[in-house]
Structures are given as structure tokens and as C-alpha cells.
Design a protein around this motif. Structure first.
Motif, PDB file in Angstrom:
ATOM      1  N   LEU A 242       0.835  -1.207   0.000  1.00 10.32           N
ATOM      2  CA  LEU A 242       0.000   0.000   0.000  1.00 10.32           C
ATOM      3  C   LEU A 242       0.865   1.250   0.000  1.00 10.32           C
ATOM      4  CD1 LEU A 242      -3.020   0.732   0.107  1.00 10.32           C
ATOM      5  CD2 LEU A 242      -2.793   0.888   2.587  1.00 10.32           C
ATOM      6  N   PHE A 243       1.954   1.222   0.762  1.00 11.59           N
ATOM      7  CA  PHE A 243       2.898   2.345   0.787  1.00 11.59           C
ATOM      8  C   PHE A 243       3.483   2.587  -0.605  1.00 11.59           C
ATOM      9  CE2 PHE A 243       7.590   3.104   1.200  1.00 11.59           C
ATOM     10  CZ  PHE A 243       7.520   4.471   1.401  1.00 11.59           C
ATOM     11  N   LEU A 244       3.864   1.526  -1.308  1.00  9.31           N
ATOM     12  CA  LEU A 244       4.403   1.667  -2.655  1.00  9.31           C
ATOM     13  C   LEU A 244       3.355   2.195  -3.624  1.00  9.31           C
ATOM     14  CD1 LEU A 244       6.449  -1.658  -2.842  1.00  9.31           C
ATOM     15  CD2 LEU A 244       7.359   0.646  -2.508  1.00  9.31           C
ATOM     16  N   LEU A 245       2.117   1.729  -3.479  1.00 12.04           N
ATOM     17  CA  LEU A 245       1.041   2.201  -4.351  1.00 12.04           C
ATOM     18  C   LEU A 245       0.836   3.700  -4.191  1.00 12.04           C
ATOM     19  CD1 LEU A 245      -2.376   0.467  -4.959  1.00 12.04           C
ATOM     20  CD2 LEU A 245      -2.286   2.900  -4.513  1.00 12.04           C
ATOM     21  N   VAL A 246       0.725   4.155  -2.935  1.00 11.84           N
ATOM     22  CA  VAL A 246       0.526   5.587  -2.677  1.00 11.84           C
ATOM     23  C   VAL A 246       1.713   6.391  -3.199  1.00 11.84           C
ATOM     24  CG1 VAL A 246       0.296   7.321  -0.862  1.00 11.84           C
ATOM     25  CG2 VAL A 246      -0.973   5.174  -0.701  1.00 11.84           C
ATOM     26  N   MET A 247       2.922   5.863  -3.007  1.00 12.56           N
ATOM     27  CA  MET A 247       4.119   6.565  -3.471  1.00 12.56           C
ATOM     28  C   MET A 247       4.120   6.732  -4.982  1.00 12.56           C
ATOM     29  SD  MET A 247       8.114   5.501  -2.879  1.00 12.56           S
ATOM     30  CE  MET A 247       8.059   4.161  -4.083  1.00 12.56           C
ATOM     31  N   LEU A 248       3.588   5.742  -5.693  1.00 11.25           N
ATOM     32  CA  LEU A 248       3.623   5.771  -7.154  1.00 11.25           C
ATOM     33  C   LEU A 248       2.510   6.612  -7.766  1.00 11.25           C
ATOM     34  CD1 LEU A 248       4.530   2.029  -7.789  1.00 11.25           C
ATOM     35  CD2 LEU A 248       5.963   4.000  -8.340  1.00 11.25           C
ATOM     36  N   ILE A 249       1.480   6.932  -6.992  1.00  9.06           N
ATOM     37  CA  ILE A 249       0.390   7.744  -7.553  1.00  9.06           C
ATOM     38  C   ILE A 249       0.378   9.158  -6.970  1.00  9.06           C
ATOM     39  CG2 ILE A 249      -1.043   5.709  -7.977  1.00  9.06           C
ATOM     40  CD1 ILE A 249      -2.716   6.465  -5.554  1.00  9.06           C
ATOM     41  N   ALA A 250       1.334   9.463  -6.102  1.00 16.07           N
ATOM     42  CA  ALA A 250       1.404  10.814  -5.532  1.00 16.07           C
ATOM     43  C   ALA A 250       2.024  11.770  -6.551  1.00 16.07           C
ATOM     44  CB  ALA A 250       2.223  10.810  -4.249  1.00 16.07           C
ATOM     45  N   PRO A 251       1.328  12.839  -6.921  1.00 13.25           N
ATOM     46  CA  PRO A 251       1.899  13.808  -7.867  1.00 13.25           C
ATOM     47  C   PRO A 251       3.184  14.431  -7.320  1.00 13.25           C
ATOM     48  CG  PRO A 251      -0.466  14.143  -7.623  1.00 13.25           C
ATOM     49  CD  PRO A 251      -0.063  13.163  -6.566  1.00 13.25           C
ATOM     50  N   HIS A 252       4.056  14.784  -8.219  1.00 16.63           N
ATOM     51  CA  HIS A 252       5.354  15.340  -7.828  1.00 16.63           C
ATOM     52  C   HIS A 252       5.191  16.604  -6.986  1.00 16.63           C
ATOM     53  CE1 HIS A 252       9.540  16.551  -8.134  1.00 16.63           C
ATOM     54  NE2 HIS A 252       9.150  17.728  -8.580  1.00 16.63           N
TER      55      HIS A 252
ATOM     56  N   SER B 272       3.898  11.856 -16.304  1.00 15.29           N
ATOM     57  CA  SER B 272       2.894  11.380 -15.350  1.00 15.29           C
ATOM     58  C   SER B 272       3.000  12.126 -14.021  1.00 15.29           C
ATOM     59  CB  SER B 272       3.033   9.873 -15.156  1.00 15.29           C
ATOM     60  OG  SER B 272       1.971   9.367 -14.372  1.00 15.29           O
ATOM     61  N   PHE B 273       3.114  11.384 -12.905  1.00 19.44           N
ATOM     62  CA  PHE B 273       3.151  12.009 -11.588  1.00 19.44           C
ATOM     63  C   PHE B 273       4.570  12.329 -11.141  1.00 19.44           C
ATOM     64  CE2 PHE B 273      -0.597   9.017 -11.138  1.00 19.44           C
ATOM     65  CZ  PHE B 273      -1.543  10.005 -11.388  1.00 19.44           C
ATOM     66  N   PHE B 274       5.509  12.278 -12.048  1.00 20.27           N
ATOM     67  CA  PHE B 274       6.918  12.396 -11.673  1.00 20.27           C
ATOM     68  C   PHE B 274       7.528  13.625 -12.335  1.00 20.27           C
ATOM     69  CE2 PHE B 274       5.377   8.069 -11.882  1.00 20.27           C
ATOM     70  CZ  PHE B 274       5.498   7.695 -10.562  1.00 20.27           C
ATOM     71  N   ASP B 275       8.692  13.985 -11.901  1.00 14.25           N
ATOM     72  CA  ASP B 275       9.289  15.256 -12.296  1.00 14.25           C
ATOM     73  C   ASP B 275       9.902  15.230 -13.691  1.00 14.25           C
ATOM     74  OD1 ASP B 275      10.266  17.923 -11.823  1.00 14.25           O
ATOM     75  OD2 ASP B 275      12.250  17.050 -11.487  1.00 14.25           O
ATOM     76  N   ASN B 276      10.207  14.035 -14.184  1.00 18.81           N
ATOM     77  CA  ASN B 276      10.993  13.920 -15.400  1.00 18.81           C
ATOM     78  C   ASN B 276      10.572  12.675 -16.154  1.00 18.81           C
ATOM     79  OD1 ASN B 276      13.545  12.811 -16.851  1.00 18.81           O
ATOM     80  ND2 ASN B 276      14.059  14.957 -16.455  1.00 18.81           N
ATOM     81  N   PRO B 277      10.505  12.722 -17.485  1.00 25.21           N
ATOM     82  CA  PRO B 277      10.106  11.525 -18.243  1.00 25.21           C
ATOM     83  C   PRO B 277      11.052  10.355 -18.065  1.00 25.21           C
ATOM     84  CG  PRO B 277      10.872  13.284 -19.714  1.00 25.21           C
ATOM     85  CD  PRO B 277      10.692  13.887 -18.368  1.00 25.21           C
ATOM     86  N   ASN B 278      12.337  10.612 -17.856  1.00 24.54           N
ATOM     87  CA  ASN B 278      13.276   9.508 -17.631  1.00 24.54           C
ATOM     88  C   ASN B 278      12.975   8.794 -16.314  1.00 24.54           C
ATOM     89  OD1 ASN B 278      14.711   9.887 -20.024  1.00 24.54           O
ATOM     90  ND2 ASN B 278      16.110  11.348 -19.095  1.00 24.54           N
TER      91      ASN B 278
ATOM     92  N   GLY C 140      -0.194   0.695  -8.712  1.00 21.36           N
ATOM     93  CA  GLY C 140       0.232   2.091  -8.643  1.00 21.36           C
ATOM     94  C   GLY C 140       0.847   2.568  -9.938  1.00 21.36           C
ATOM     95  N   ILE C 141       1.738   1.777 -10.531  1.00 22.98           N
ATOM     96  CA  ILE C 141       2.380   2.206 -11.774  1.00 22.98           C
ATOM     97  C   ILE C 141       1.381   2.190 -12.924  1.00 22.98           C
ATOM     98  CG2 ILE C 141       3.196  -0.026 -12.643  1.00 22.98           C
ATOM     99  CD1 ILE C 141       5.138   3.317 -12.611  1.00 22.98           C
ATOM    100  N   THR C 142       0.349   1.346 -12.841  1.00 23.92           N
ATOM    101  CA  THR C 142      -0.676   1.335 -13.884  1.00 23.92           C
ATOM    102  C   THR C 142      -1.495   2.619 -13.858  1.00 23.92           C
ATOM    103  OG1 THR C 142      -0.810  -1.091 -13.758  1.00 23.92           O
ATOM    104  CG2 THR C 142      -2.634   0.055 -14.822  1.00 23.92           C
ATOM    105  N   VAL C 143      -1.845   3.080 -12.658  1.00 26.76           N
ATOM    106  CA  VAL C 143      -2.558   4.362 -12.537  1.00 26.76           C
ATOM    107  C   VAL C 143      -1.690   5.491 -13.091  1.00 26.76           C
ATOM    108  CG1 VAL C 143      -3.503   6.032 -10.907  1.00 26.76           C
ATOM    109  CG2 VAL C 143      -3.921   3.594 -10.574  1.00 26.76           C
ATOM    110  N   ALA C 144      -0.398   5.476 -12.746  1.00 24.46           N
ATOM    111  CA  ALA C 144       0.516   6.483 -13.279  1.00 24.46           C
ATOM    112  C   ALA C 144       0.607   6.387 -14.798  1.00 24.46           C
ATOM    113  CB  ALA C 144       1.902   6.317 -12.649  1.00 24.46           C
ATOM    114  N   ALA C 145       0.600   5.167 -15.319  1.00 24.98           N
ATOM    115  CA  ALA C 145       0.677   4.974 -16.774  1.00 24.98           C
ATOM    116  C   ALA C 145      -0.575   5.489 -17.470  1.00 24.98           C
ATOM    117  CB  ALA C 145       0.887   3.494 -17.088  1.00 24.98           C
ATOM    118  N   LEU C 146      -1.729   5.286 -16.852  1.00 27.25           N
ATOM    119  CA  LEU C 146      -2.974   5.801 -17.439  1.00 27.25           C
ATOM    120  C   LEU C 146      -2.933   7.320 -17.535  1.00 27.25           C
ATOM    121  CD1 LEU C 146      -5.576   3.502 -15.637  1.00 27.25           C
ATOM    122  CD2 LEU C 146      -5.112   3.568 -18.096  1.00 27.25           C
TER     123      LEU C 146
END
Length: 512
Positions: free
Chosen positions: A116-126, A260-266, A223-229
Motif C-alpha cells: 500500500l505504501f508503494l502504491l501511494v508513493m507511485l500515484i502521488a503527484p510530484h 505522469s506524476f513524476f518530475d521527469n520523463p526519464n 500504482g504504476i498502472t494508474v501512473a501509466a494511465l
């Protein structure tokens, strides 16, 4: 459920795959490749180099029974020992406390909390993510695990499975903090290493059955799937082109790169490259049609999103990850996938195809910039090759100001290479301990893959090993720990590998 059971697309694609795999195995070309593969295997197995690499070293062999291992495990489990003592002293009171029973139950489900911690971390906007949340999350799950161990004598933080090189690596990290050019600047990055270590230890220690590991991994994949969407949505509406991220002269016509929810495409692409293979493992090991359906569906936005990031290093890393995964599962299918990949190239979008053609192009500004960083690092590495400058990019950036600037008048922030960065931060001994830890993880994982009989664990272990090989290759062209969330998932992969090793060894221990 009825949609999954009656999915014509899923059944059609699986049928096509079975037909192609069967046809390849019966074809003349397939038989030739099979003979070549068997000859290579016999040659490799009989070579002195292979036997030397494959053997269990003297240090790892004696690690579990060593004083160092016992002392390391004892120190690591001091909180668990203290909590168990407190529980025994007031057992009647604690057993009657609803709060304690709730916390203890949550501690017993720490594998779920970690997922759950990893899921929240992956969908939290930068914009709203703070790395302090990572520290709070990792420490919080660890604290619940410790509380849960009070009434569970067999629950403890496991360290022996990581081998001796993890301890050496951690000692070098601590020395790099103490010997840093600025301990104050290195403290923040030291906390990232603490979070990473807690993640990898908790992943291994909290998992007792494959189902628990699968749930943890599934939450991270969700989490990464939500970010991918969201990344696919960005690709649809379009994002602003950032000149520092793409050379529009070489990459003419390429749209803005999604992040996505991260600072950089890389950063986004690296996360996808690490987690897509784990989704494949869930797909292969799923027992229900519904599980296979949703795992299969999750692949589409993830694959589309990594394409829209235009991250060339991550494309190569993901391709290698899939090749390693297939080679472990059934090496005879590797030529099939290579041929299929080549056949798909003409059907790629033009912008992606043109981006592939720029790989290795010295005219590309990002390639030139990396080469300039490597040139600028020569003097710094000559002065600090032995002890390093200290943990973190802040110290590295400060150290570079004592040397000539690059061609554009700027100074490097980091070395755009995981291995050089580790060397520059921790010195030669930290670098060697890091390489030894990586080699031990891969070697242990591959050896255990061929020894375990549980197909589900084999699928997960093959996927994790493939993903780890992929991110190690990406690390040759990128500093993948520059964005801490990527660093945490990197170590999560290490945890998944060693958790699979642990699960595959459990039946043999029970028999003994």
C-alpha cells in the motif's frame, strides 16, 4: 468476472501465442536454434570460468554461521527483542488492549502495508510528494512490524539472506557520510539509503507465503498502472516540449515527453521498466481468468506510456529485462521474441522509430552533454577516487565547483551513471562493495531459480531478475537514484528477488 471469462481478445491472443510457440519449436529454424543453444549450454557448463563464477564463494558460504552475521542480526532485531520483553512482562494487559491488538494485527500484515505504501508513493503527484513521506512510511511500517513481532516469536528482521556484501555496503555508506565534504549536505541522502534498506528488509521479512508477495507486488503494479494511465492521458492532450530534455534538431517532430506524476520523463520510464516485468509474472502465475485478464489489461497503458516517455535508455533496459525473463523461463523462445521485435519495428509510430535511430548519435545534445560530464569528472575522480566526496548530489555539485566548468559554463549535478556516481560518492571501497552486492544478488537469484520447484515463485523471480538487469543497464547511461522514488523501487526489486529466494528455500528447511 463474466467480461474476463468471455474476453475474446484475451483468448485470441493467448491462442496465437501458443500456435506461434508450437510452430517455432517444430520448425527447422527452431530446431537449429535449439541445437545451437544446447551446444552453448554444454560449453558454458564445462568451462572453468563458468564453474568459478557459479561456485559458492568461501565468504558467502561461511556467512550464516559467522559472528559478523549473528551480531548484525542481533543489532538489527534489538527493537523486536525489546518489544517482546515488554510484551512478556505485561502479557495480560497487552492482550486485553484493543489498541495493541489492532497494531499487532497490522504488524502481521506488514506485507500489505508495504504494498500500500508503494502504491501511494507511485500515484502521488510530484507537486505534493515529499521524500519525508518516504521516511515516515518506511519507519511506520517497520514500527508496526516490530509491534507485531511481540506476539509472534518467529517474526524478526532477516539479514542473513542478503549475504556479507550488504553489510560491507552499508558500512561504506556510513563511512561516506562521516567522511563527506559536508556531512550536513549528505544527511538527506543518507536518509534515502536508510529508507531503501528498510524497504528491502521489510519485503523479505514480512513475506511468509507466495500469496503475500504477490499481493505486495500487485499493489505496486496497480500504482504504476494508474501512473501509466495518466501518462497516456498526457500523451493524448499533449505536454509542453522541454528543450533540455530533447534535441529538436535531431528529434524533429517529436512531441513533448510524458512524465505522469513524476518530475521527469526519464524517471517515469525507469519506473515502468522496473515494474512491467513484475506484471508479466503476475499474469503467468494467475490462477483465475479474472486475474490473468486484469494483469493483461494493465500491460497496455504501461507499454504505451513507456513509449510516450521517449526514454531511449529505458527502452533498451525494458527490452533486456524481457529477454532475460524469457531466457530464464524458456530460452528457446528468445529468437522468436527477437524476430517478432524486429518485425514490429515498421509498425511503430514514426516519432518513436526516429527516436530509436538517435541512439548513439553523437550529434544529439543529451549524448554530447553526457560525454561532457564524463570529461569533467576525470579531474574530480583523480582527486577523490579513494575516499569519495560524500553521499548525495548536493555534495557532488559543490565539489565540481572547484574544477573548470563544462562547455556551456555549467557544472554537473551528478555523473549520469550509477556506477561512477557510487564511486565518486563512496570511494573505491564503496564502489567495490556495491558491485559485489549486485553480483551476489543476481547470482543467488539465478542459482535459486533453477533449484525451486514452485512455478509461481519461478515466474516472479525470473521477472524480478530481468527487471533488475534492465535497470542495471539503464544505470550505465542514467543516474537512476537521482529521483528518490526510483531509488526506493530499485531496492524493492532487490527485496522481491531475495524474498523469492527465501520462499524457494523454505520447503527444504521444513523438511530438514
Amino acid at each position: 468476472m463474466s467480461i474476463a471469462e468471455n474476453s475474446i481478445l484475451l483468448r485470441f491472443l493467448l491462442g496465437i501465442w501458443q500456435i506461434l510457440a508450437g510452430a517455432w519449436g517444430e520448425s527447422a529454424v527452431g530446431r537449429v536454434f535449439a541445437r545451437i543453444g544446447r551446444a552453448i549450454c554444454r560449453w558454458v557448463q564445462g568451462s572453468a570460468l563458468c564453474q568459478f563464477v557459479w561456485r559458492e564463494g568461501t565468504l558467502p558460504k561461511s556467512w550464516r554461521e559467522s559472528v559478523s552475521c549473528s551480531l548484525f542480526t542481533l543489532i538489527l532485531n534489538l527493537p523486536c527483542t525489546l518489544v517482546r520483553w515488554i510484551y512478556r512482562v505485561g502479557k495480560g494487559v497487552w492482550d486485553g488492549s484493543l489498541v495493541f491488538r489492532a497494531l499487532s494485527a497490522m504488524g502481521g500484515a506488514s506485507f500489505f502495508l508495504m504494498g500500500l505504501f508503494l502504491l501511494v508513493m507511485l500515484i502521488a503527484p510530484h507537486q505534493i510528494w515529499n521524500n519525508a513521506y518516504g521516511l515516515l512510511g518506511a519507519v511506520g511500517v517497520t514500527a508496526l512490524f516490530v509491534v507485531g513481532s511481540a506476539s509472534r516469536p518467529k517474526h524478526h528482521l532477516e539479514s542473513a539472506i542478503f549475504g556479507p556484501y550488504m553489510l560491507f555496503y552499508l558500512m561504506c555508506i556510513g563511512c561516506a557520510l562521516v567522511a563527506s565534504l559536508s556531512t550536513r549536505l549528505s544527511m538527506r541522502f543518507f536518509s534515502f539509503h536508510v529508507i531503501s534498506f528498510l524497504i528491502v528488509v521489510l519485503v523479505v521479512s514480512s513475506v511468509k507465503r507466495y500469496e503475500q508477495l504477490r499481493l505486495m507486488v500487485a499493489l505496486a503494479v496497480a500504482g504504476i498502472t494508474v501512473a501509466a494511465l495518466y501518462g497516456c492521458y498526457q500523451g493524448y492532450v499533449g505536454v509542453e516540449i522541454v528543450a533540455s530534455q530533447q534535441d529538436m534538431t535531431v528529434n524533429y517532430g517529436m512531441p513533448g515527453r510524458v512524465y505522469s506524476f513524476f518530475d521527469n520523463p526519464n524517471n517515469f520510464a525507469e519506473l515502468l521498466a522496473m515494474l512491467i516485468p513484475l506484471d508479466l509474472a503476475i499474469l503467468l502465475s494467475a490462477k483465475t481468468v479474472r486475474g490473468r485478464f486484469w494483469s493483461f489489461v494493465a500491460l497496455f497503458p504501461c507499454v504505451a506510456a513507456i513509449g510516450l516517455t521517449y526514454g531511449r535508455a529505458s527502452w533498451i533496459g525494458l527490452a533486456l529485462a524481457i529477454c532475460v525473463f524469457i531466457a530464464l523461463e524458456n530460452w528457446r523462445l528468445v529468437p522468436v521474441m527477437l524476430v517478432a521485435g524486429l518485425c514490429l519495428i515498421p509498425f511503430l509510430p514514426e516519432t518513436i522509430y526516429n527516436r530509436i535511430l538517435t541512439i548513439g548519435n553523437l550529434k544529439d545534445s543529451s549524448t554530447r552533454y553526457r560525454l561532457a560530464i564524463y570529461d569533467a569528472s576525470v579531474d574530480l575522480m583523480r582527486d577523490y577516487w579513494y575516499k569519495g566526496v560524500g553521499l548525495g548530489t548536493d555534495v557532488m555539485k559543490q565539489a565540481f565547483h572547484a574544477y573548470p566548468a563544462m562547455y556551456d559554463g555549467s557544472f554537473p549535478i551528478h555523473l549520469h551513471n550509477n556506477y561512477l556516481q557510487m564511486w565518486g560518492e563512496t570511494g573505491i571501497w564503496g564502489f567495490l562493495s556495491y558491485l559485489a552486492m549486485l553480483a551476489y544478488t543476481l547470482k543467488t537469484g539465478v542459482k535459486q531459480y533453477y533449484q525451486t520447484m514452485d512455478k509461481r515463485v519461478r515466474h516472479m523471480l525470473a521477472a524480478a531478475l530481468g527487471a533488475f538487469c534492465g535497470i542495471l543497464v539503464i544505470g550505465l547511461a542514467e543516474y537512476t537514484w537521482f529521483y528518490p522514488r526510483n531509488m526506493f523501487i530499485y531496492w524493492f526489486l532487490v527485496g522481491v528477488i531475495m524474498a523469492c529466494v527465501k520462499l524457494s528455500r523454505m520447503p527444504r528447511r521444513e523438511e530438514n
